[in-house]
Design an enzyme around this catalytic site. Sequence first.
Site, PDB file in Angstrom:
ATOM      1  N   THR A  72       0.835  -1.210   0.000  1.00  0.00           N
ATOM      2  CA  THR A  72       0.000   0.000   0.000  1.00  0.00           C
ATOM      3  C   THR A  72       0.866   1.254   0.000  1.00  0.00           C
ATOM      4  O   THR A  72       0.383   2.327  -0.359  1.00  0.00           O
ATOM      5  CB  THR A  72      -0.901   0.039   1.247  1.00  0.00           C
ATOM      6  OG1 THR A  72      -0.065  -0.106   2.402  1.00  0.00           O
ATOM      7  CG2 THR A  72      -1.930  -1.076   1.239  1.00  0.00           C
ATOM      8  N   SER A  97      31.611  -4.812  10.301  1.00  0.00           N
ATOM      9  CA  SER A  97      30.392  -5.430  10.817  1.00  0.00           C
ATOM     10  C   SER A  97      30.636  -6.891  11.165  1.00  0.00           C
ATOM     11  O   SER A  97      31.332  -7.592  10.413  1.00  0.00           O
ATOM     12  CB  SER A  97      29.276  -5.351   9.765  1.00  0.00           C
ATOM     13  OG  SER A  97      28.192  -6.183  10.146  1.00  0.00           O
ATOM     14  N   SER A 110      13.865  -6.016   7.736  1.00  0.00           N
ATOM     15  CA  SER A 110      14.493  -4.710   7.549  1.00  0.00           C
ATOM     16  C   SER A 110      15.781  -4.498   8.339  1.00  0.00           C
ATOM     17  O   SER A 110      15.955  -3.492   9.025  1.00  0.00           O
ATOM     18  CB  SER A 110      13.496  -3.590   7.837  1.00  0.00           C
ATOM     19  OG  SER A 110      13.757  -2.564   6.926  1.00  0.00           O
ATOM     20  N   GLY A 142      13.401  -9.869   5.308  1.00  0.00           N
ATOM     21  CA  GLY A 142      12.213  -9.023   5.243  1.00  0.00           C
ATOM     22  C   GLY A 142      11.894  -8.337   6.561  1.00  0.00           C
ATOM     23  O   GLY A 142      10.829  -7.739   6.717  1.00  0.00           O
ATOM     24  N   GLY A 183      18.266  -9.908   5.360  1.00  0.00           N
ATOM     25  CA  GLY A 183      17.615 -10.341   4.129  1.00  0.00           C
ATOM     26  C   GLY A 183      16.387 -11.210   4.323  1.00  0.00           C
ATOM     27  O   GLY A 183      15.989 -11.924   3.421  1.00  0.00           O
ATOM     28  N   GLU A 206      19.508   4.819   0.689  1.00  0.00           N
ATOM     29  CA  GLU A 206      19.216   3.458   0.212  1.00  0.00           C
ATOM     30  C   GLU A 206      18.970   3.474  -1.301  1.00  0.00           C
ATOM     31  O   GLU A 206      19.444   2.611  -2.026  1.00  0.00           O
ATOM     32  CB  GLU A 206      18.020   2.851   0.965  1.00  0.00           C
ATOM     33  CG  GLU A 206      17.742   1.419   0.506  1.00  0.00           C
ATOM     34  CD  GLU A 206      16.936   0.561   1.465  1.00  0.00           C
ATOM     35  OE1 GLU A 206      16.367   1.098   2.432  1.00  0.00           O
ATOM     36  OE2 GLU A 206      16.865  -0.655   1.238  1.00  0.00           O
ATOM     37  N   ASP A 208      10.080   1.294   6.149  1.00  0.00           N
ATOM     38  CA  ASP A 208      11.034   0.639   7.043  1.00  0.00           C
ATOM     39  C   ASP A 208      11.786   1.654   7.899  1.00  0.00           C
ATOM     40  O   ASP A 208      11.926   1.493   9.112  1.00  0.00           O
ATOM     41  CB  ASP A 208      12.055  -0.163   6.230  1.00  0.00           C
ATOM     42  CG  ASP A 208      11.392  -1.189   5.339  1.00  0.00           C
ATOM     43  OD1 ASP A 208      10.178  -1.394   5.483  1.00  0.00           O
ATOM     44  OD2 ASP A 208      12.094  -1.768   4.493  1.00  0.00           O
ATOM     45  N   SER A 216      18.248  -3.751   6.739  1.00  0.00           N
ATOM     46  CA  SER A 216      18.823  -2.605   6.008  1.00  0.00           C
ATOM     47  C   SER A 216      18.432  -1.291   6.676  1.00  0.00           C
ATOM     48  O   SER A 216      19.263  -0.397   6.834  1.00  0.00           O
ATOM     49  CB  SER A 216      18.387  -2.633   4.538  1.00  0.00           C
ATOM     50  OG  SER A 216      16.994  -2.645   4.424  1.00  0.00           O
TER      51      SER A 216
HETATM   52  P1  ADP Z   1      16.230  -6.827   4.909  1.00  0.00           P
HETATM   53  O1  ADP Z   1      16.247  -5.335   5.030  1.00  0.00           O
HETATM   54  O2  ADP Z   1      14.844  -7.357   4.814  1.00  0.00           O
HETATM   55  O3  ADP Z   1      17.012  -7.541   5.957  1.00  0.00           O
HETATM   56  P2  ADP Z   1      17.665  -6.166   2.527  1.00  0.00           P
HETATM   57  O4  ADP Z   1      18.071  -6.952   1.336  1.00  0.00           O
HETATM   58  O5  ADP Z   1      16.895  -4.910   2.317  1.00  0.00           O
HETATM   59  O6  ADP Z   1      16.908  -7.176   3.504  1.00  0.00           O
HETATM   60  O7  ADP Z   1      18.967  -5.772   3.352  1.00  0.00           O
HETATM   61  C1  ADP Z   1      19.924  -6.721   3.682  1.00  0.00           C
HETATM   62  C2  ADP Z   1      21.304  -6.159   3.382  1.00  0.00           C
HETATM   63  O8  ADP Z   1      21.602  -5.068   4.274  1.00  0.00           O
HETATM   64  C3  ADP Z   1      22.414  -7.164   3.642  1.00  0.00           C
HETATM   65  O9  ADP Z   1      22.638  -7.972   2.515  1.00  0.00           O
HETATM   66  C4  ADP Z   1      23.591  -6.245   3.907  1.00  0.00           C
HETATM   67  O10 ADP Z   1      24.127  -5.725   2.712  1.00  0.00           O
HETATM   68  C5  ADP Z   1      22.956  -5.083   4.645  1.00  0.00           C
HETATM   69  N1  ADP Z   1      23.019  -5.229   6.113  1.00  0.00           N
HETATM   70  C6  ADP Z   1      21.995  -5.190   6.965  1.00  0.00           C
HETATM   71  N2  ADP Z   1      22.415  -5.334   8.250  1.00  0.00           N
HETATM   72  C7  ADP Z   1      23.738  -5.467   8.213  1.00  0.00           C
HETATM   73  C8  ADP Z   1      24.762  -5.645   9.203  1.00  0.00           C
HETATM   74  N3  ADP Z   1      24.478  -5.720  10.506  1.00  0.00           N
HETATM   75  N4  ADP Z   1      26.044  -5.742   8.776  1.00  0.00           N
HETATM   76  C9  ADP Z   1      26.350  -5.658   7.470  1.00  0.00           C
HETATM   77  N5  ADP Z   1      25.432  -5.488   6.502  1.00  0.00           N
HETATM   78  C10 ADP Z   1      24.143  -5.389   6.839  1.00  0.00           C
HETATM   79 MG    MG Z   2      15.551  -3.958   3.546  1.00  0.00          MG
END
Ligand code: ADP
Ligand code: MG
Length: 416
Positions: free
Chosen positions: A45, A77, A136, A134, A132, A175, A187, A138
């Site tokens: 939405t 990280s 978030s 879902g 990854g 992003e 998010d 990211s």
């Molecule tokens: P989601 O947000 O649902 O987890 P995304 O594909 O949007 O999936 O984001 C995942 C990506 O964000 C990872 O592949 C990585 O590149 C990055 N990321 C997220 N958290 C971390 C972290 N703690 N350390 C390093 N990279 C991270």
């Molecule tokens: Mg994400």
Amino acid sequence: MTLDAGWDEHEAARRVADAYRARFGAEPDGVWSAPGRVNLIGEHTDYNGGLCLPLALRHRTYVALGAAADGVVELASSASPEPWRAPRGDACPGAVAGWAAYPAGVLWALGEHHDVLPGGFRAVFDSCVPLGSGLSSSAAIQCSTAVALDEVAALGLGASDGGRAELVEACVRGENEVAGARTGGMDQSASLLAREGHALLLDMRDGSHRHVPFALDEHGLTLLVIDTRVAHTHAGGEYASRRAECEAAAVQLGVATLREVGCDGLDAALERLAGGVALADGGSSAGDVVRRRVRHVVTEIARVEAFVEALERGDLDAAGALMVASHASLRDDYEVSCRELDVAVSAALDAGALGARMTGGGFGGCAIALVRADRVDAVAGAVEGAYAAEGFAPPRFLEARPSGAARRSEAATAAD
Ligand code: ADP
Ligand code: MG
């Protein structure tokens, strides 16, 4: 069955500060953290000017961060063997590959309007948000960076709703333009604006938000997150085509977004889209497909409103029924579910969940189930059993407790 409820905030803050000291041989300026999120209802939405209702998880990404004087940014990280080290000016679109694009993107976007640490900085990240899935991760890594930079650079944005809205915008730009991922803002809004014990009602048409009490404990309920652990590779293309279908339908209807249609206008809109031909359920002609997409978006926005009303009058059974209707609409009209999500939802409902639905963009990721606390084991066991019977890899279970937004996290001391 183990239910992952996230880390203790103070312990996690201590660990990431220790990791910073071990890596850089110096004291960080502080530790900050930001939550992942799960969307209760209101799926697909956001890009239609609609409503959604995410909540922040107790699962957070932690960052220990310290300013530097040498003009260098160095990021590490626990989730990646690859640190990123570059001159401050390299944090910009086109220059950062891999995970570091998420935090570097925030630095770049904030730096467009503010004076943000021209001397550089060091940061170490640690997270219990699954990457990854879902949920978030990211947004969590971005928003932890945003509040850390805000405080260390003394911008003062984190102290007000208006300032936090600016941080949301910087994370979204980062992003989109540095990490190269298309995102609508739900998010980052959840991670930067959420409130403990509440869900966050977001209106994507006017950008407003409202905190809605979500007192699971009072009702003896648990929100169970079922991570299917599958991510289908075609998800990105499907997302783009759903967006395009919605945009085309809005143009045909002469409205800015499908939000304008409303439930009262739905039948007329569906007729208009087909030149008066009735919608054949399950029909697959191009016109039928677009009309089913529109029907999902319009009814889903109405379900968010009804869900909030149900929460406000304490009717969790009604809320559960709306989750079930949301899942059916996403599966049949919007066609973004998958077998793993459908099996999780059916098994949870058969085992007594009040409601269950896929959450997030679809084609994998997570489902959520609203479950009486004393039925959590039974529901999780039923989902596990159904997965085994289907030959799927075992799912992972998390507990979603509505938590607070991105903030400074104090480290536990030896005395704690
Ligand atoms: P989601 O947000 O649902 O987890 P995304 O594909 O949007 O999936 O984001 C995942 C990506 O964000 C990872 O592949 C990585 O590149 C990055 N990321 C997220 N958290 C971390 C972290 N703690 N350390 C390093 N990279 C991270
Ligand atoms: Mg994400």
